[in-house]
Design a protein around this motif. Structure first.
Motif, PDB file in Angstrom:
ATOM      1  N   GLU A  24       0.829  -1.217   0.000  1.00 15.54           N
ATOM      2  CA  GLU A  24       0.000   0.000   0.000  1.00 15.54           C
ATOM      3  C   GLU A  24       0.860   1.262   0.000  1.00 15.54           C
ATOM      4  O   GLU A  24       0.717   2.139   0.835  1.00 15.54           O
ATOM      5  CB  GLU A  24      -0.943  -0.009   1.206  1.00 15.54           C
ATOM      6  N   GLU A  88      -0.013  -3.310   7.621  1.00 16.88           N
ATOM      7  CA  GLU A  88       0.529  -4.294   6.675  1.00 16.88           C
ATOM      8  C   GLU A  88       1.775  -4.942   7.263  1.00 16.88           C
ATOM      9  O   GLU A  88       2.627  -4.274   7.844  1.00 16.88           O
ATOM     10  CB  GLU A  88       0.861  -3.573   5.354  1.00 16.88           C
ATOM     11  N   ARG A 118      -8.625  -3.530   3.432  1.00 20.49           N
ATOM     12  CA  ARG A 118      -8.693  -4.137   2.113  1.00 20.49           C
ATOM     13  C   ARG A 118      -9.675  -5.292   2.146  1.00 20.49           C
ATOM     14  O   ARG A 118      -9.866  -5.940   3.171  1.00 20.49           O
ATOM     15  CB  ARG A 118      -7.312  -4.676   1.714  1.00 20.49           C
ATOM     16  N   SER A 121      -9.644  -9.091   4.185  1.00 16.48           N
ATOM     17  CA  SER A 121      -8.951  -9.129   5.466  1.00 16.48           C
ATOM     18  C   SER A 121      -9.968  -9.119   6.614  1.00 16.48           C
ATOM     19  O   SER A 121      -9.609  -8.916   7.768  1.00 16.48           O
ATOM     20  CB  SER A 121      -7.999  -7.938   5.580  1.00 16.48           C
TER      21      SER A 121
ATOM     22  N   GLU B  24     -14.775  -5.372  -6.336  1.00 18.64           N
ATOM     23  CA  GLU B  24     -14.968  -4.420  -5.245  1.00 18.64           C
ATOM     24  C   GLU B  24     -16.378  -4.515  -4.671  1.00 18.64           C
ATOM     25  O   GLU B  24     -17.105  -3.529  -4.582  1.00 18.64           O
ATOM     26  CB  GLU B  24     -14.680  -2.997  -5.736  1.00 18.64           C
ATOM     27  N   ARG B 118      -7.746   2.170  -7.145  1.00 20.17           N
ATOM     28  CA  ARG B 118      -6.894   1.092  -6.678  1.00 20.17           C
ATOM     29  C   ARG B 118      -5.482   1.332  -7.166  1.00 20.17           C
ATOM     30  O   ARG B 118      -5.262   1.904  -8.234  1.00 20.17           O
ATOM     31  CB  ARG B 118      -7.389  -0.251  -7.211  1.00 20.17           C
TER      32      ARG B 118
END
Lengths: 159, 159
Positions: A24, A88, A118, A121, B24, B118
């Motif tokens: 990210e 992360e 995200r 997760s 998404e 993204r």
């Protein structure tokens, strides 16, 4: 997981180089590099990032920012809360509890927490005691907000 | 790309079933299902989604919401602008200009547009004429905001 040291990360070229290993990586990191190059921020300024080192290497990180009660659209009673993003752990260091250690560090402030994880997760966040906020389009747009409520705090009702 | 029909999507079980094909898929879609099941919204209510059908199948979509000038923290002069999210074309239908058609549809409102794409889609957005907004931590947190400026509109300066 017994003794993991969480460090507040300072903005310097070494930290910013290590950030490149994380998926990210985006505008936030690029703007930190620019600010450093243009002397808009000093070397070793504080950043919103916290991290875990393994030896000399940054292997996990998250960003944490305290939103003031005035802007609280999630919690009841409205109050200061933490926004957590870019949690992360580098792939080779996953499964060792580093993610949990970072989240526990955030929780220790005893403020409500909001994150926009995200996709995929959700299992992790559920284990961490986070729950889905009721989705409100004008507030959440493309987000999938998850919240953590300390004792005595409720979710705000959506009008 | 000549003649692509963009349709405003209505909330019904068929649309919501088709949404499951998109990567998404998240809280927004789940809350739409709940609202429909609990009769909080009526069948065939309007949604913020626009899409492109190929035959009977939804193959591309985006969500679009008009933010009022009062909340504009991106553009100068401050004004109503569009937030665009969940732009996505199903894999087998990519490369046919459907993504561009949706973005052009949004641009035709002649309002500034903000999106938070993204990671890895920056090449596409650059081709669409979008530029990186200067990153402001308190405003943008974990986002990587991109903006599109119609004639006569500037980016707001960060204080």
């Amino acid at each position: 997981m017994t003794n993991v040291k969480i460090e507040k990360l300072l903005i310097n070229y070494k930290t910013l180089e290590e950030f490149k290993h994380f998926k990210e990586y985006g505008n936030q990191e690029l703007s930190m590099i620019e600010d450093l190059q243009n002397n808009i921020v000093e070397n070793d300024s504080e950043s919103p990032f916290f991290g875990i080192y393994y030896g000399n290497n940054l292997v996990a990180r998250m960003s944490l920012y305290r939103v003031t009660a005035k802007y609280d659209a999630y919690f009841e009673p409205p109050q200061d809360y933490l926004t957590l993003w870019k949690l992360e752990v580098l792939p080779s260091y996953q499964g060792k509890g580093y993610g949990k250690a970072l989240v526990d560090f955030a929780k220790a402030n005893n403020l409500p927490i909001k994150t926009n994880p995200r996709i995929n997760s959700h299992g992790f966040w559920e284990k961490m005691g986070f729950q889905k906020a009721h989705y409100d389009m004008e507030r959440d747009l493309g987000e999938n907000p998850l919240i953590w409520l300390p004792e005595g705090v409720q979710e705000q009702e959506i009008h």
